[in-house]
Design a protein around this motif. Structure first.
Motif, PDB file in Angstrom:
ATOM      1  N   TYR A  56     -27.686 -19.487 -29.088  1.00 15.99           N
ATOM      2  CA  TYR A  56     -26.824 -20.269 -27.928  1.00 15.99           C
ATOM      3  C   TYR A  56     -25.664 -19.262 -27.861  1.00 15.99           C
ATOM      4  O   TYR A  56     -25.355 -18.995 -26.665  1.00 15.99           O
ATOM      5  CB  TYR A  56     -26.597 -21.298 -28.352  1.00 15.99           C
ATOM      6  N   CYS A  57     -24.879 -18.949 -28.876  1.00 17.28           N
ATOM      7  CA  CYS A  57     -23.615 -18.304 -28.660  1.00 17.28           C
ATOM      8  C   CYS A  57     -23.542 -17.122 -29.409  1.00 17.28           C
ATOM      9  O   CYS A  57     -23.955 -16.967 -30.561  1.00 17.28           O
ATOM     10  CB  CYS A  57     -22.545 -19.233 -29.240  1.00 17.28           C
ATOM     11  N   SER A  60     -21.816 -17.675 -23.995  1.00 15.87           N
ATOM     12  CA  SER A  60     -22.920 -18.732 -24.587  1.00 15.87           C
ATOM     13  C   SER A  60     -24.107 -18.159 -23.619  1.00 15.87           C
ATOM     14  O   SER A  60     -24.000 -17.319 -22.752  1.00 15.87           O
ATOM     15  CB  SER A  60     -22.380 -19.953 -23.854  1.00 15.87           C
ATOM     16  N   SER A  61     -25.182 -18.983 -23.941  1.00 16.04           N
ATOM     17  CA  SER A  61     -26.427 -18.639 -23.326  1.00 16.04           C
ATOM     18  C   SER A  61     -26.342 -18.842 -21.613  1.00 16.04           C
ATOM     19  O   SER A  61     -27.168 -18.168 -20.960  1.00 16.04           O
ATOM     20  CB  SER A  61     -27.479 -19.430 -23.874  1.00 16.04           C
ATOM     21  N   LYS A  79     -24.358 -18.076 -33.255  1.00  9.46           N
ATOM     22  CA  LYS A  79     -24.373 -19.307 -33.550  1.00  9.46           C
ATOM     23  C   LYS A  79     -25.466 -20.204 -32.707  1.00  9.46           C
ATOM     24  O   LYS A  79     -25.593 -19.840 -31.625  1.00  9.46           O
ATOM     25  CB  LYS A  79     -23.008 -20.046 -33.181  1.00  9.46           C
ATOM     26  N   ARG A  80     -25.951 -20.846 -33.516  1.00 11.30           N
ATOM     27  CA  ARG A  80     -27.176 -21.726 -32.897  1.00 11.30           C
ATOM     28  C   ARG A  80     -26.382 -22.958 -32.440  1.00 11.30           C
ATOM     29  O   ARG A  80     -25.457 -23.385 -32.753  1.00 11.30           O
ATOM     30  CB  ARG A  80     -28.195 -22.315 -34.041  1.00 11.30           C
ATOM     31  N   ALA A  81     -27.061 -23.607 -31.388  1.00 13.04           N
ATOM     32  CA  ALA A  81     -26.573 -24.738 -30.628  1.00 13.04           C
ATOM     33  C   ALA A  81     -26.563 -25.722 -31.637  1.00 13.04           C
ATOM     34  O   ALA A  81     -25.749 -26.822 -31.463  1.00 13.04           O
ATOM     35  CB  ALA A  81     -27.556 -24.965 -29.386  1.00 13.04           C
ATOM     36  N   SER A  82     -27.596 -26.060 -32.647  1.00 16.35           N
ATOM     37  CA  SER A  82     -27.346 -26.890 -33.831  1.00 16.35           C
ATOM     38  C   SER A  82     -26.256 -27.306 -34.336  1.00 16.35           C
ATOM     39  O   SER A  82     -26.086 -28.279 -34.905  1.00 16.35           O
ATOM     40  CB  SER A  82     -28.694 -26.825 -34.560  1.00 16.35           C
ATOM     41  N   SER A  83     -25.412 -25.976 -34.327  1.00 14.80           N
ATOM     42  CA  SER A  83     -23.965 -25.953 -35.248  1.00 14.80           C
ATOM     43  C   SER A  83     -22.961 -26.485 -34.245  1.00 14.80           C
ATOM     44  O   SER A  83     -22.057 -26.434 -34.793  1.00 14.80           O
ATOM     45  CB  SER A  83     -23.919 -24.606 -35.533  1.00 14.80           C
TER      46      SER A  83
END
Length: 122
Positions: A29-30, A49-50, A95-99
């Motif tokens: 994502y980031c 960001s994506s 960084k994952r969006a889930s974070s």
């Protein structure tokens, strides 16, 4: 686990240009660039960001440009008119969006590369 591999570091004179690349093992994502100079704390340089939203440290605004190729999971940092104070180890991070959706230079990142050294001579 996302693997990040930086390339493109080296030595260049102030006022020149340099392009850093970061190959990621998968899309995230980031993504961003961070740097750490000897004796100093690590600082965020630029993130993206994506969907293409960017954020830069004030010290590099107007000189550095971050971009990403989502299809190839690759991140870039175009460094124009670098200054000696830009010399540092540059790290790619992701960084994952889930974070969390906070994608700024002060964001906590999930994955880090090993870094590429940039030296700017006066």
């Amino acid at each position: 686990q996302v693997q990040l591999v930086e390339s493109g570091g080296g030595s260049v004179q102030a006022g020149g240009s340099l392009r850093l690349s970061c190959a990621a093992s998968e899309y995230t994502y980031c993504m961003g660039w961070f740097r750490q100079a000897p004796g100093k704390e690590r600082e965020g340089v630029a993130v993206i960001s994506s969907n293409g939203l960017t954020h830069y440290a004030d010290s590099v605004k107007g000189r550095f440009t971050i971009s990403r190729d989502n299809a190839k999971s690759t991140l870039f940092l175009q460094m124009n008119s670098p200054k000696p104070e830009d010399s540092a180890m540059y790290y790619c991070a992701a960084k994952r969006a889930s974070s969390g959706l906070w994608c700024r230079t002060d964001a906590g990142m999930d994955y880090w590369g090993k870094g590429t050294l940039v030296t700017i001579s006066s």
